[in-house]
Design a protein around this motif. Structure first.
Motif, mmCIF file in Angstrom:
data_model
loop_
_atom_site.group_PDB
_atom_site.id
_atom_site.type_symbol
_atom_site.label_atom_id
_atom_site.label_comp_id
_atom_site.label_asym_id
_atom_site.label_seq_id
_atom_site.Cartn_x
_atom_site.Cartn_y
_atom_site.Cartn_z
ATOM 1 N N GLU A 175 0.827 -1.209 0.000
ATOM 2 C CA GLU A 175 0.000 0.000 0.000
ATOM 3 C C GLU A 175 0.862 1.260 0.000
ATOM 4 O OE1 GLU A 175 -3.369 2.202 2.864
ATOM 5 O OE2 GLU A 175 -2.437 0.304 3.470
ATOM 6 N N LEU A 176 0.531 2.207 -0.873
ATOM 7 C CA LEU A 176 1.174 3.513 -0.881
ATOM 8 C C LEU A 176 0.478 4.399 0.139
ATOM 9 C CD1 LEU A 176 3.112 5.634 -2.084
ATOM 10 C CD2 LEU A 176 1.362 6.121 -3.806
ATOM 11 N N LEU A 177 1.205 4.814 1.172
ATOM 12 C CA LEU A 177 0.621 5.658 2.215
ATOM 13 C C LEU A 177 0.672 7.132 1.847
ATOM 14 C CD1 LEU A 177 2.090 3.975 5.426
ATOM 15 C CD2 LEU A 177 -0.149 3.602 4.368
ATOM 16 N N PHE A 178 1.790 7.560 1.238
ATOM 17 C CA PHE A 178 1.916 8.996 0.932
ATOM 18 C C PHE A 178 2.853 9.194 -0.249
ATOM 19 C CE2 PHE A 178 3.910 13.133 1.165
ATOM 20 C CZ PHE A 178 2.829 13.973 1.353
ATOM 21 N N LYS A 179 2.453 10.085 -1.140
ATOM 22 C CA LYS A 179 3.307 10.517 -2.244
ATOM 23 C C LYS A 179 2.938 11.937 -2.605
ATOM 24 C CE LYS A 179 2.700 9.316 -6.573
ATOM 25 N NZ LYS A 179 2.651 8.566 -7.853
ATOM 26 N N ASP A 180 3.937 12.770 -2.767
ATOM 27 C CA ASP A 180 3.720 14.174 -3.084
ATOM 28 C C ASP A 180 4.823 14.606 -4.037
ATOM 29 O OD1 ASP A 180 3.437 16.926 -3.205
ATOM 30 O OD2 ASP A 180 3.043 17.160 -1.071
ATOM 31 N N GLU A 181 4.451 15.181 -5.161
ATOM 32 C CA GLU A 181 5.448 15.608 -6.139
ATOM 33 C C GLU A 181 6.392 16.669 -5.588
ATOM 34 O OE1 GLU A 181 3.460 16.872 -9.644
ATOM 35 O OE2 GLU A 181 2.707 14.872 -10.183
ATOM 36 N N LYS A 182 5.950 17.417 -4.566
ATOM 37 C CA LYS A 182 6.774 18.483 -3.997
ATOM 38 C C LYS A 182 7.729 17.978 -2.921
ATOM 39 C CE LYS A 182 3.233 22.043 -4.772
ATOM 40 N NZ LYS A 182 2.369 23.071 -4.128
ATOM 41 N N THR A 183 7.444 16.821 -2.343
ATOM 42 C CA THR A 183 8.229 16.320 -1.218
ATOM 43 C C THR A 183 8.697 14.903 -1.498
ATOM 44 O OG1 THR A 183 6.840 17.628 0.275
ATOM 45 C CG2 THR A 183 8.281 15.962 1.267
ATOM 46 N N HIS A 184 9.977 14.752 -1.715
ATOM 47 C CA HIS A 184 10.555 13.432 -1.960
ATOM 48 C C HIS A 184 11.134 12.925 -0.635
ATOM 49 C CE1 HIS A 184 12.955 10.214 -3.700
ATOM 50 N NE2 HIS A 184 12.394 10.446 -4.884
ATOM 51 N N LEU A 185 10.634 11.800 -0.162
ATOM 52 C CA LEU A 185 11.010 11.278 1.148
ATOM 53 C C LEU A 185 12.163 10.273 1.091
ATOM 54 C CD1 LEU A 185 7.431 10.752 2.623
ATOM 55 C CD2 LEU A 185 9.026 12.627 3.092
ATOM 56 N N GLY A 186 12.776 10.148 -0.073
ATOM 57 C CA GLY A 186 13.865 9.188 -0.202
ATOM 58 C C GLY A 186 15.084 9.580 0.610
ATOM 59 N N HIS A 187 15.704 8.595 1.250
ATOM 60 C CA HIS A 187 16.930 8.807 2.017
ATOM 61 C C HIS A 187 17.758 7.534 1.922
ATOM 62 C CE1 HIS A 187 19.709 9.722 5.298
ATOM 63 N NE2 HIS A 187 19.259 10.953 5.281
ATOM 64 N N ASP A 188 19.033 7.670 1.619
ATOM 65 C CA ASP A 188 19.853 6.490 1.378
ATOM 66 C C ASP A 188 20.143 5.681 2.634
ATOM 67 O OD1 ASP A 188 19.971 6.998 -1.290
ATOM 68 O OD2 ASP A 188 21.933 7.969 -1.235
ATOM 69 N N TYR A 189 20.221 6.334 3.792
ATOM 70 C CA TYR A 189 20.729 5.649 4.972
ATOM 71 C C TYR A 189 19.740 5.575 6.137
ATOM 72 C CZ TYR A 189 25.096 6.238 2.436
ATOM 73 O OH TYR A 189 26.067 6.217 1.465
ATOM 74 N N ASP A 190 19.131 6.685 6.512
ATOM 75 C CA ASP A 190 18.238 6.682 7.661
ATOM 76 C C ASP A 190 16.892 6.079 7.295
ATOM 77 O OD1 ASP A 190 19.036 8.019 10.321
ATOM 78 O OD2 ASP A 190 20.018 9.265 8.806
ATOM 79 N N PRO A 191 16.512 4.971 7.902
ATOM 80 C CA PRO A 191 15.192 4.377 7.618
ATOM 81 C C PRO A 191 14.090 5.151 8.317
ATOM 82 C CG PRO A 191 16.298 3.117 9.319
ATOM 83 C CD PRO A 191 17.287 4.162 8.859
ATOM 84 N N PRO A 192 12.828 4.934 7.946
ATOM 85 C CA PRO A 192 11.720 5.544 8.694
ATOM 86 C C PRO A 192 11.739 5.042 10.132
ATOM 87 C CG PRO A 192 10.962 4.563 6.632
ATOM 88 C CD PRO A 192 12.352 4.090 6.834
ATOM 89 N N LYS A 193 11.133 5.805 11.038
ATOM 90 C CA LYS A 193 11.027 5.418 12.443
ATOM 91 C C LYS A 193 9.558 5.457 12.832
ATOM 92 C CE LYS A 193 12.012 7.319 17.057
ATOM 93 N NZ LYS A 193 12.080 6.066 17.781
ATOM 94 N N LEU A 194 9.064 4.353 13.374
ATOM 95 C CA LEU A 194 7.657 4.254 13.755
ATOM 96 C C LEU A 194 7.483 4.618 15.222
ATOM 97 C CD1 LEU A 194 4.942 3.411 12.459
ATOM 98 C CD2 LEU A 194 5.258 1.182 13.556
ATOM 99 N N LEU A 195 6.578 5.575 15.507
ATOM 100 C CA LEU A 195 6.313 5.994 16.880
ATOM 101 C C LEU A 195 5.197 5.154 17.491
ATOM 102 C CD1 LEU A 195 6.408 9.878 16.399
ATOM 103 C CD2 LEU A 195 8.296 8.300 16.853
ATOM 104 N N LYS A 196 5.067 5.255 18.810
ATOM 105 C CA LYS A 196 4.055 4.476 19.516
ATOM 106 C C LYS A 196 2.640 4.834 19.066
ATOM 107 C CE LYS A 196 6.741 3.777 23.747
ATOM 108 N NZ LYS A 196 6.861 4.087 25.197
ATOM 109 N N ASN A 197 2.455 6.106 18.667
ATOM 110 C CA ASN A 197 1.119 6.529 18.248
ATOM 111 C C ASN A 197 0.798 6.169 16.804
ATOM 112 O OD1 ASN A 197 2.685 8.320 16.792
ATOM 113 N ND2 ASN A 197 2.039 10.149 17.925
ATOM 114 N N GLY A 198 1.700 5.447 16.147
ATOM 115 C CA GLY A 198 1.468 5.017 14.773
ATOM 116 C C GLY A 198 1.994 5.967 13.728
ATOM 117 N N ASN A 199 2.456 7.151 14.117
ATOM 118 C CA ASN A 199 3.035 8.082 13.156
ATOM 119 C C ASN A 199 4.410 7.581 12.706
ATOM 120 O OD1 ASN A 199 0.793 9.642 13.467
ATOM 121 N ND2 ASN A 199 1.780 11.238 14.691
ATOM 122 N N VAL A 200 4.806 7.978 11.502
ATOM 123 C CA VAL A 200 6.085 7.567 10.936
ATOM 124 C C VAL A 200 6.954 8.802 10.761
ATOM 125 C CG1 VAL A 200 7.242 6.356 9.068
ATOM 126 C CG2 VAL A 200 4.914 5.710 9.706
#
Length: 721
Positions: free
Chosen positions: A308-333
């Motif tokens: 599932e694609l959660l978010f995509k925005d042509e203005k904001t590229h979330l790609g990062h080579d090294y730091d992975p996403p971090k999941l918080l207790k409240n479900g936010n990424v």
């Protein structure tokens, strides 16, 4: 007596290894870090070119005592402390093959964990401990035959005699379409081929978890029952440099019943690292990266294999080579991308930003045990300030921990770690133009610090740095200037040029350079200032015009400096910097001496050059048409453009004495130096050509040749400046 810095002193400076994590023990007593080294002649089984020569060190964070844990090894790296904080696991080639070793921090003893040969490729690929500190997951040598020359994973090949092949070699343009064949396109990814094994640290017994993959990223689920793996498939399409991966999971059952499953495919990433497990141990979040990626945030359910694609925005590229996403207790990424800290709200399904103080770029992030906080590493480019900040994800508040006019190395360059225990300790490696890499331990609670000198080098003649600013085309540009110590009168200077490079960012690097072979303190200690200006390019398809304008503006700014003699300014450049130097001296009569290293003067010949590597022809079309040269057309479409942007056609205008330096094994431009020297000779210009039996850049050269190179450079500058 004044001390001039020697080549040997600079080449022996200890630096952090590239892309190797630091690791702090859970009791905050020990730091594991890795220092870079030189390539070795005798290759070890399983040791890749990415980590060759590295050495694993530890530091007692209370006393500052530092030492290597495997001094007898040619290469050792990737140290990680066990969850109980007692044992360091790391890779080392003691006895000629890469294996997993264990160092006990209490007994100070070293033991072999298993005779299994390991096979990671990059420095960031580390041993993975299980939560009970009883098992370690590693990449191991596969059972299939390996044949990749850039890895050094061969065994029992010491006595191989290479027989010359005198048979005809035939190439035809009809085979052009065959280049799209995936089997031909992606043979390079076999360097990642490895099995994944789990080693029992008590018995040394190893269990095969999975095989047949080209694994890069690995992470254990939060409950410790599953291992997620990114499997590299190679380049998606020829000339795109877009890597694609599959996502696999493997069960970690200690009864030996391990199952593997592919849960996603055709994932666009650069290094396959930007993914993390969800709290339910069934979800995996990842961001895409690379030139063809959408930069979106994706979710994979490993049970249903739903993608599932959660978010995509042509203005904001979330790609990062090294730091992975971090999941918080409240479900936010939470994600780091484009120098900012973002969060994706699982409730609103929108993207937000955590604001740090204005002007700070976020370089890296270090999670803490409290899922609602993070320590981030920042860089402020205007004043060149580096630091660390705390972010509270509940309140959105940020708090400065420390900030200073020093250059900090982010973790992916081997230079920072956070010990999330008690008050918390930050360990990081910093440097400055007049200071070699130095280790510092900062206690967040007490604000106390411990500085550990990694290098013993005479600093009495180190020059000092400053920023020069000027305007060009209504844009403020900057340059990093290194001045000799104790200036009593105006001094000569050299401008290091490289078209398109914003070199002022080097202001906090030791000797204003990321490479030891280019350390500019060598010049400053001999009374010569060095200037590294910003030289932006706008891809107008006229690189020579752009480079000339940028260098002329930079020269004018330097010439106005009160400590610089405007009549004794030289110019130096390597590779595309060599091209930039040749452009400058054919169009500007400002420079009294020039050094061109591995440069090119003729875009026509370079464009049509054929380089044979492993019996496969390589062409330079892409580099000339759309790369750094950026002609924007073929030679036959814009012939005059190629000519006017090739300095060799203007060599008759040169008045500057030119020292040409070229490695004969340079796979990029070894054939350029001869015609350039021949042209200068025919035109009766002052020039000298020096060939070395070396590759493209001095960073790979033998020390005796680097010393000879600098001896000639210093003599050239002394004679003509």
């Amino acid at each position: 007596m004044k001390h001039t810095i020697t080549i040997n002193e600079i080449l022996n400076v200890k630096e952090p290894a590239d892309r190797v994590y630091m690791s702090i023990s859970c009791d905050n007593n020990w730091l594991a870090f890795c220092l870079s080294g030189e390539p070795v002649e005798e290759k070890s089984i399983g040791v890749s070119m990415a980590v060759e020569g590295n050495s694993q060190w530890v530091c007692n964070l209370k006393t500052g005592h530092t030492f290597p844990v495997a001094p007898e090894a040619k290469s050792s790296w990737a140290g990680v402390w066990s969850p109980d904080g007692k044992t360091l696991a790391f890779f080392s080639d003691i006895e000629g093959k890469a294996r997993l070793w264990l160092w006990n921090s209490f007994s100070k003893t070293l033991k072999l964990a298993s005779d299994l040969v390991v096979r990671p490729f990059f420095g960031f690929e580390k041993p993975i401990w299980t939560k009970d500190s009883q098992h370690i997951i590693v990449k191991s040598m596969p059972s299939v035959v390996i044949d990749d020359d850039d890895y050094y994973s061969f065994s029992n090949q010491d006595n191989i005699i290479l027989i010359p092949d005198h048979s005809p070699k035939v190439y035809t343009t009809i085979n052009t379409k065959a280049k799209e064949d995936k089997s031909n396109l992606n043979t390079w990814v076999n360097r990642y081929r490895a099995d994944i094994s789990m080693i029992n640290v008590n018995t040394g017994f190893s269990t095969l978890l999975c095989s047949g993959l080209r694994p890069v990223g690995m992470e254990v689920s939060k409950d410790g029952h599953y291992l997620a793996i990114t499997n590299c498939l190679g380049e998606e399409r020829i000339n795109t440099q877009q890597n694609i991966f599959e996502l696999w999971i493997c069960t970690l059952e200690f009864n030996g019943n391990h199952k593997t499953q592919r849960v996603a495919t055709n994932i666009r990433m650069n290094y396959g690292l930007s993914f993390c497990w969800g709290h339910d141990n069934k979800s995996i979040y990842y961001t895409t990266s690379g030139p063809l990626s959408d930069g979106g945030l994706w979710l994979v359910n490993t049970s249903s294999v739903k993608h599932e694609l959660l978010f995509k925005d042509e203005k904001t590229h979330l790609g990062h080579d090294y730091d992975p996403p971090k999941l918080l207790k409240n479900g936010n990424v939470v994600m780091i991308a484009n120098g900012k800290l973002w969060y994706y709200s699982s409730n609103s399904r929108k993207l937000g930003e955590y604001l740090v103080q204005e002007g700070r770029c976020i370089v890296a992030g270090f999670p803490v045990s409290d899922d609602n906080q993070m320590l981030i590493q920042t860089h402020e480019p205007i004043e060149a300030l580096d630091g660390f900040w705390e972010v509270n994800f509940i309140t959105g508040e940020t708090k400065k921990v420390l900030e200073e006019p020093k250059g900090h190395l982010p973790w992916y360059e081997g230079g920072a770690a956070y010990g999330d225990h008690e008050n918390g300790k930050i360990t990081y490696i910093f440097q400055d133009a007049d200071r070699p890499p130095t280790l510092r331990v900062f206690d967040i609670g007490t604000k106390s610090e411990l500085t550990v000198q990694l290098n013993k080098i005479n600093t009495e003649q180190f020059g000092s740095s400053q920023i020069i600013r000027w305007k060009s085309n209504n844009r403020e540009l900057r340059g990093a200037l290194l001045l000799p110590k104790d200036i009593k009168k105006r001094v000569p200077a050299i401008i290091r040029v490289y078209g398109g490079s914003m070199q002022s960012k080097n202001i906090r690097l030791f000797g204003l350079s990321p490479m030891k072979c280019d350390n500019h303190q060598l010049f400053a200690s001999r009374g010569v200032a060095v200037f590294l200006p910003d030289l932006p390019m706008s891809r107008s398809h006229e690189p020579a015009d752009e480079i000339t304008k940028a260098i002329e503006d930079a020269f004018d700014a330097l010439a106005k400096h009160p400590n610089i003699d405007p009549n004794r300014i030289g110019i130096i450049g390597h590779s595309f910097g060599g091209y930039s130097t040749l452009v400058a001296i054919t169009r500007l009569q400002h420079f009294k001496a020039a050094i061109v290293s591995a440069g090119l003067g003729n875009l026509v010949s370079f464009y049509t050059q054929v380089e044979l590597k492993n019996s496969t022809p390589n062409f330079n079309y892409g580099w000339v048409e759309d790369g750094q040269a950026n002609m924007g057309a073929t030679l036959w479409e814009e012939r005059e453009r190629y000519i006017r942007n090739s300095p060799i056609f203007d060599f008759h205008k040169i008045e500057t004495p030119v020292l040409l330096v070229q490695g004969t094994r340079d796979h990029l431009c070894h054939s350029e130096a001869g015609p350039m020297f021949s042209s200068l000779n025919r035109l009766d210009k002052v020039a000298q050509l020096v060939f070395y039996d070396e590759e493209h850049h001095q960073g790979t050269w033998r020390q005796e040749n680097i010393e000879d190179y600098y001896k000639r450079v210093f003599a050239w500058l002394k004679k003509y400046l």
